[in-house]
Write an enzyme that holds these catalytic residues in place. Structure first.
Site, short mmCIF file in Angstrom:
data_model
loop_
_atom_site.label_atom_id
_atom_site.label_comp_id
_atom_site.label_asym_id
_atom_site.label_seq_id
_atom_site.Cartn_x
_atom_site.Cartn_y
_atom_site.Cartn_z
N SER A 146 9.13 -18.61 -7.72
CA SER A 146 7.85 -18.79 -7.04
C SER A 146 6.85 -17.73 -7.49
O SER A 146 7.22 -16.58 -7.77
CB SER A 146 8.02 -18.68 -5.53
OG SER A 146 6.75 -18.70 -4.87
N TYR A 159 11.13 -15.30 2.27
CA TYR A 159 11.16 -16.29 1.19
C TYR A 159 10.88 -15.61 -0.15
O TYR A 159 11.58 -15.84 -1.14
CB TYR A 159 10.12 -17.37 1.47
CG TYR A 159 9.92 -18.36 0.35
CD1 TYR A 159 10.78 -19.42 0.17
CD2 TYR A 159 8.85 -18.22 -0.54
CE1 TYR A 159 10.59 -20.33 -0.87
CE2 TYR A 159 8.65 -19.11 -1.57
CZ TYR A 159 9.53 -20.17 -1.74
OH TYR A 159 9.33 -21.06 -2.77
#
Length: 254
Positions: A146, A159
């Site tokens: 990400s 996350y």
């Protein structure tokens, strides 16, 4: 002949979102694609879409983030591959499956922290560990990370930590597996229009998200799938150990 003809690929989380886009893209390049998901019906729908387009695919059902998940996934893969054409082995592994965990550091519950690490960091580690005997020399591992790993993003700290761990795994595996001719890279998407981001249905939120990218739009799954397909192909044979930004130039300025 397409670039992945004769190759076998496994896409974790291939039944929806970015994973679905990747599975369909690799199939268009000629790969036999194992579409993993915990929802068999959803995975079967992706397989049917691939087959209608002239591709080849089969389902792999297994839940990640639970004890024995890697063993269960590979057992399902072996059974599916044997039932498809009696072959064995793997050429492309895409660790795409992941879950979101929003919240600042004071808002994340311990069970939520443990769950997001179990799915996003622990599962890929052991999927690779148990899959190395199946992965052919000269193969490819692509980890879907990400863009939040290269900026401060307090609203999803847990996350972001999981994806940072995945980036480190990428670098380490690239060195470990280089002697076998296996390349290992990570793709770092930004905001992508999938069901993991339902808030994009709000026009104001979508406009805000589009503003992060210098290209002025939100990514589609196909934007990320094309990057993964490149890394899975022989065109990327001299690229390994890289965390490839695929955010559309998000947050380039101040």
């Amino acid at each position: 002949m397409s670039k992945l003809t004769g190759k076998t690929a496994l896409v974790t989380g291939g039944s929806r979102g970015i994973g679905r886009g990747i599975a369909e893209r690799l199939a268009r390049e000629g790969a036999l694609v194992a579409v993993h998901g915990r929802d068999t019906a959803a995975a079967e729908q992706v397989v049917k879409t691939i087959e209608r387009a002239g591709g080849r695919a089969f389902t792999v059902t297994a839940e990640l983030g639970v004890p024995g998940d890697a063993e269960a996934l590979w057992a399902a893969f072996d059974a599916g591959l044997a039932g498809y054409d009696g072959g064995s082995g793997l050429d492309v592994l895409v660790n795409n499956a992941g879950i979101a965990q929003y919240g600042r550091i004071h808002e994340v519950p311990e069970d939520g922290f443990d769950r997001v690490f179990a799915v996003n960091a622990k599962a890929p580690f052991f999927v690779v560990q148990h899959g190395l005997g199946r992965l052919r020399d000269g193969g490819r591992i692509v980890n879907v990370s990400s863009g939040v790993t290269r900026v401060a993003f307090p609203a999803a700290v847990a996350y972001a930590m999981t994806k940072g761990a995945l980036n480190t795994l990428t670098l380490t595996l690239a060195q470990e597996l280089g002697p076998r001719g296996i390349t290992v890279n990570a793709v770092l998407p930004g905001i992508v229009d999938t069901d993991i981001n339902p808030w994009l249905a709000d026009p104001q939120e979508r406009a805000r998200a589009a503003g992060y990218s210098v290209l002025g739009r939100v990514a589609e799954a196909g934007d990320i799938a094309d990057v993964v397909a490149f890394l899975a192909s022989d065109d990327a044979r001299w690229i390994t150990g890289q965390n490839l930004d695929a955010t559309g130039g998000s947050n380039l300025g101040v």
